[in-house]
Design a protein around this motif. Structure first.
Motif, PDB file in Angstrom:
ATOM      1  N   ALA A 128       0.832  -1.201   0.000  1.00 45.99           N
ATOM      2  CA  ALA A 128       0.000   0.000   0.000  1.00 45.99           C
ATOM      3  C   ALA A 128       0.869   1.255   0.000  1.00 45.99           C
ATOM      4  O   ALA A 128       0.541   2.260  -0.644  1.00 45.99           O
ATOM      5  CB  ALA A 128      -0.921   0.000   1.219  1.00 45.99           C
ATOM      6  N   ALA A 129       2.000   1.205   0.728  1.00 50.25           N
ATOM      7  CA  ALA A 129       2.920   2.341   0.746  1.00 50.25           C
ATOM      8  C   ALA A 129       3.514   2.571  -0.636  1.00 50.25           C
ATOM      9  O   ALA A 129       3.642   3.719  -1.102  1.00 50.25           O
ATOM     10  CB  ALA A 129       4.023   2.098   1.772  1.00 50.25           C
ATOM     11  N   HIS A 168       0.819   4.133  -2.909  1.00 46.64           N
ATOM     12  CA  HIS A 168       0.561   5.547  -2.623  1.00 46.64           C
ATOM     13  C   HIS A 168       1.732   6.417  -3.082  1.00 46.64           C
ATOM     14  O   HIS A 168       1.531   7.531  -3.593  1.00 46.64           O
ATOM     15  CB  HIS A 168       0.333   5.750  -1.125  1.00 46.64           C
ATOM     16  N   ALA A 195      -4.523   7.157   0.277  1.00 47.21           N
ATOM     17  CA  ALA A 195      -3.872   5.909   0.687  1.00 47.21           C
ATOM     18  C   ALA A 195      -4.907   4.861   1.068  1.00 47.21           C
ATOM     19  O   ALA A 195      -5.983   5.174   1.585  1.00 47.21           O
ATOM     20  CB  ALA A 195      -2.935   6.164   1.860  1.00 47.21           C
ATOM     21  N   PRO A 216       1.411   3.986   5.097  1.00 46.10           N
ATOM     22  CA  PRO A 216       1.271   4.164   3.641  1.00 46.10           C
ATOM     23  C   PRO A 216       1.135   5.620   3.217  1.00 46.10           C
ATOM     24  O   PRO A 216       1.727   6.040   2.217  1.00 46.10           O
ATOM     25  CB  PRO A 216       0.014   3.358   3.313  1.00 46.10           C
TER      26      PRO A 216
END
Length: 648
Positions: free
Chosen positions: A40-41, A44, A52, A74
């Protein structure tokens, strides 16, 4: 730090596999979330204009709902020249490495002859340990998160493979649950013994409330049954029992030597024969600090005694949870020996200390001491200095009993506080027999005044259910006060010396009646009769209630002094008594003025007829309570002077 480390240090590895498997499955859930957070980081960082990904549900499901740093990670990620910048990356990698070790533990223990899993796990742990800072390049991110079987190995692939092996391992254990205990490979004769232990454990387990701990595991190891309980959350606090024939051998470790001694005394009635206690230091346990280890033997004469002893052992464990915290809290009120005496009595009565801690612990008692009124306790006074050792210890035990009964039955913490204040008020006043009923009745009056004053101060007159509860409690206290009056009258019929006491009790009962009526009016007001009520109205009524409360405390102080007046008392006692009764007189005069002020405020603020009537009636009833207190004060003066004259 794992309980399994403590068990291994005690030499009981046969109990560990199910514990390791359970921990590994939980670690697997967390590891998947860590990798999802990283992905997820990355997403984003590649598209900062997009919101995010919200991973709240995933974090909650993995038991990481309180890890706000993971939730926020994230949204804080960014990308510079193809490199992923991740705040808290070191923390994430450390968590990932720790949980990978937890997940791999049962697999590595089960395949000691196969070097490949060991080599693979250790290679990836070394790789993770080499990651530092807040940067991940594309290759590192790929090695962490990809799941492609046709590509190179990855942390994600290792996690998936370990999960499969753990599932096979868990199935091979063929575990079952007996009354809450996780067991495997038992003989038929073992099951009643496990049930006996769990019968005791489950009897007292509710006393821990929502505190973690008391998980039990059991298995057959050769010619003996092994039972283990994790007690609480500390890694060096473990209990292991071995049952062979009619003998029980118990091994116990504890980081607190005083709690170790307490547990020894608790098991003495069960016939425990202890070996010498030794101090150990294990690098991975208790942060390297020393902890105590000892063994006890229980030689039972028959199977009935064996089951009874196991049940007693199970029932005793809950009293070890947070024991040292409770002991430290009790030191505010009694000495070290007294604190242990209280905790021992609470355990023997199966009352426990956790509910007392949950209800406020030392704050509960401090507030009761403060509410006992001026002169009862001075700043710095310890409870046993005022009440004496035995009476202070009995009071604390009674408070623990009150707290346990209240919390186990879902009653509010406010009730525990009220009952504690009432109990201490009664304890403080108990010195001579003929004044006991007067003291008890005055304590109910003070409890009623305190409840009404607190209710107005905290706005309970606007909360329907709370006001109804207040009225119900006030009615119960007023009825108990009535019973005391009837008891005094019965005593007066048999003994003439009780007649002045009975007359004074009748005067005092008018105070209880007025205060109970005030509580009832508050419940009526809370039933949508507050039109026009504002801060000024509530403040005016609250000042009346506080003045009445102070008068009840002064009346209690006068009672305490009156019982000591006689030929042995000096002028200072008489002066103190007169000062207390004059304080009641001044309170009554002050209430007259406060009533007039309250009426002006009420008339100015309230136009609604029912609200106006009830507010005025409440003010009048509070002022009436001060009038009745004054009458009781004059009656007490007469009684005290007669008592002093009779002894002079």
């Amino acid at each position: 730090m794992q309980k399994s480390q403590a068990l291994a240090s005690l030499g009981q590895r046969g109990l560990l596999m199910p514990v390791w498997v359970k921990a590994a499955l939980a670690a697997n859930d967390r590891l998947k979330v860590y990798l999802t957070v990283l992905q997820a980081a990355s997403s984003h960082a590649g598209h900062p204009d997009r919101e995010a990904l919200d991973l709240t549900r995933e974090l909650d499901a993995a038991g990481l709902g309180n890890a706000t740093w993971l939730h926020d990670l994230p949204s804080g990620a960014s990308c510079i020249d193809g490199t992923l910048i991740v705040p808290e990356l070191d923390r994430l990698i450390s968590s990932l490495s720790d949980d990978l070790a937890t997940m791999a533990r049962p697999v590595l223990e089960a395949c000691t002859d196969d070097a490949e899993p060991h080599l693979r796990v250790h290679q990836w742990q070394d790789w993770l340990d080499a990651l530092h800072g807040e940067q991940l390049d594309k290759a590192q991110l790929h090695s962490l998160t990809h799941g492609d079987r046709h590509a190179d190995d990855s942390v994600h692939l290792l996690i998936m493979d370990l999960h499969k092996q753990i599932n096979h391992l868990a199935a091979s254990l063929a575990s079952e649950v007996i009354d809450g205990a996780h067991v495997w490979q038992l003989n038929d004769e073992d099951r009643p013994l496990v049930s006996a232990f769990m019968r005791g454990l489950n009897r007292t387990a509710p006393l821990k409330l929502d505190h973690p701990g008391l998980d039990t595991a059991a298995t057959r190891d050769g010619d003996q049954l092994l039972l283990q309980n994790d007690i609480g959350t500390n890694d060096a606090h473990v209990l292991v029992m071995r049952v062979k024939g009619l003998d029980i051998s118990l091994t116990y470790s504890d980081l607190h030597s005083s709690r170790f001694a307490f547990f020894q005394s608790l098991l003495a009635p069960l016939g425990a024969s202890w070996s010498a206690t030794e101090s150990r230091v294990t690098a991975d346990l208790n942060q390297g600090a020393a902890y105590s280890v000892g063994s006890a033997l229980f030689a039972c004469k028959d199977e009935a005694q064996l089951a009874q002893t196991l049940e007693g052992l199970g029932a005793s464990i809950v009293f070890l949870i947070d024991w040292n915290r409770a002991r430290k809290r009790l030191l505010h009120f009694v000495n070290k020996e007294g604190a242990i005496t209280v905790l021992t009595a609470a355990a023997q009565a199966e009352v426990g200390h956790m509910a007392w801690l949950k209800a406020g612990g030392e704050r509960l008692v401090f507030n009761a001491m403060q509410a006992a009124g001026a002169g009862a306790f001075r700043i710095g006074d310890r409870l046993d200095d005022v009440l004496g050792d035995a009476q202070a210890q009995n009071f604390l035990l009674d408070v623990m009993r009150l707290a346990s009964e209240a919390l186990l039955h879902g009653q509010p913490l406010a009730l525990v506080a009220d009952e504690t204040r009432l109990l201490l008020s009664r304890q403080v006043q108990k010195r001579t027999t003929e004044f006991d009923l007067l003291d008890d009745h005055a304590a109910y009056c003070q409890a009623l005044a305190q409840a009404v004053s607190d209710g107005l101060a905290h706005g309970h007159d606007s909360l329907h259910e709370v006001a109804q509860d207040l009225a119900a409690r006030a009615k119960a206290w007023e009825r108990r006060a009535d019973h005391l009056v009837m008891q005094a009258r019965q005593e007066a019929e048999r003994q003439p010396r009780w007649q002045p006491v009975a007359r004074l009790m009748a005067l005092s009962d008018d105070v209880a009646d007025a205060l109970e009526e005030a509580a009832f009016m508050m419940s009526l007001i809370a039933d949508h009769h507050q039109k026009g009520w504002n801060h000024d109205v509530r403040q005016a009524l609250s000042r009346l209630a506080r003045t009445v409360l102070q008068a009840t405390q002064d009346h209690i102080k006068a009672l305490a002094i009156a019982r000591t007046l006689g030929s042995q008392s000096d002028a200072s006692d008489s002066d103190a008594f007169l000062a207390a009764t004059w304080n009641v007189l001044r309170a009554e005069r002050q209430c007259d003025e406060l009533l007039r002020h309250a009426r002006r405020v009420i008339l100015h603020a309230i136009d609604d007829a029912p609200s106006l009537m009830l507010a005025n009636d409440l003010a009048m009833t509070l002022e009436l309570a001060s009038d009745r207190l004054l009458a009781a004060g004059y009656g007490l003066r007469e009684l005290a002077f007669d008592k002093a004259g009779a002894q002079s």
